[in-house]
Design an enzyme around this catalytic site. Sequence first.
Site, short mmCIF file in Angstrom:
data_model
loop_
_atom_site.label_atom_id
_atom_site.label_comp_id
_atom_site.label_asym_id
_atom_site.label_seq_id
_atom_site.Cartn_x
_atom_site.Cartn_y
_atom_site.Cartn_z
N HIS A 78 0.67 -1.18 0.06
CA HIS A 78 -0.04 0.01 -0.01
C HIS A 78 0.90 1.33 0.05
O HIS A 78 0.72 2.28 0.69
CB HIS A 78 -1.22 0.05 1.00
CG HIS A 78 -2.07 -0.94 1.12
ND1 HIS A 78 -2.93 -0.92 0.09
CD2 HIS A 78 -2.28 -2.22 1.83
CE1 HIS A 78 -3.84 -1.93 0.17
NE2 HIS A 78 -3.31 -2.69 1.31
N ARG A 121 6.51 -6.68 3.16
CA ARG A 121 5.20 -7.13 2.60
C ARG A 121 5.39 -6.90 1.30
O ARG A 121 5.40 -5.49 0.63
CB ARG A 121 4.15 -6.24 3.33
CG ARG A 121 2.70 -6.83 2.61
CD ARG A 121 1.61 -6.47 3.60
NE ARG A 121 1.33 -5.02 3.66
CZ ARG A 121 0.22 -4.43 4.03
NH1 ARG A 121 -0.83 -5.23 4.59
NH2 ARG A 121 0.04 -3.24 4.04
N ASP A 168 15.74 -12.34 -3.02
CA ASP A 168 17.29 -12.10 -3.58
C ASP A 168 17.65 -11.01 -2.96
O ASP A 168 19.04 -10.70 -2.90
CB ASP A 168 17.18 -12.40 -5.09
CG ASP A 168 16.91 -13.55 -5.75
OD1 ASP A 168 17.26 -14.44 -5.02
OD2 ASP A 168 16.60 -13.81 -7.12
N GLU A 176 -7.31 -11.98 5.80
CA GLU A 176 -8.16 -10.59 5.92
C GLU A 176 -9.56 -10.51 5.23
O GLU A 176 -10.09 -9.52 4.86
CB GLU A 176 -7.15 -9.49 5.47
CG GLU A 176 -6.42 -9.86 4.06
CD GLU A 176 -5.44 -8.93 3.85
OE1 GLU A 176 -5.38 -7.76 4.24
OE2 GLU A 176 -4.62 -9.32 2.73
N ASP A 213 -9.01 -4.69 5.78
CA ASP A 213 -9.59 -5.48 4.78
C ASP A 213 -10.78 -6.37 5.33
O ASP A 213 -11.92 -6.59 4.68
CB ASP A 213 -8.62 -6.49 4.03
CG ASP A 213 -7.83 -5.49 3.11
OD1 ASP A 213 -8.33 -4.78 1.95
OD2 ASP A 213 -6.66 -5.15 3.52
#
Length: 253
Positions: free
Chosen positions: A48, A73, A87, A151, A177
């Site tokens: 977000h 996230r 990575d 969520e 959510d």
Amino acid sequence: MDLPKNAFKAALREGRRQIGYWSSIADSCVVEMLAGCGYDWLLIDTEHTPTSIGQTVPLMQAAVPYPVSTIVRPGWNDTVEIKRLLDAGAQSLLVPYVQNAEEAEKAVAAVRYPPHGVRGVAGATRASRFGMVQDYGKRASEEICLLVQAETVEALAEIEEIAAVDGVDGIFIGPADLAASMGYPGEASHPEVRKAVVDATKRIRAAGKPPGFLSLDMSFCREVADAGCLFLAVGVDAISLRQAAAARRDEWR
């Protein structure tokens, strides 16, 4: 060189509660400041925020000198995005919007090398200290911590099935959510949402996995903590900055 240890994953395995803070501002100095505040973990959010995968590297590096774990996230349960974040050196990931065991299994496969998963193999990345970690390909999963977000109403109905997936290290409940899914958009602390979160937290613990949660409502956080939450985020940098600035303005108007 040995594989870097994941203190956050170890703490969850030992059942030690970890208190965290949400980092949404893509600035290494902000992350460094937060890293020195004494939290157990910081969440670097790319879902977000405008933060790109490349921007996460200096943010993670800013926290390295401090005794705090970083979690990243991704924007979605996307195999390629997850590969690139791993990575880049992320050891803990919080994958959003996991609805069922099948989607949890997809996330697990994304963080594991073949034959146990589908993570692409690269020889010299930040994750392996540019190739200097001995047997990184064989041992990487030991220190990778995969957290998935439940969520929605549908996801909460599948808690036990998600928790049973091998490789899921924790389940995070996203109240915003979830509130929207329940018909209460913008009401993350609605009584029905609180009830659902507390119940899900207890079910996650009963299923043998650590539950996680974020709220700026401290009474809600305490309620979820009392229900057994083991990784709890209690603030968001951008919101803290806005609230402090607005409060100072009100003092002088």
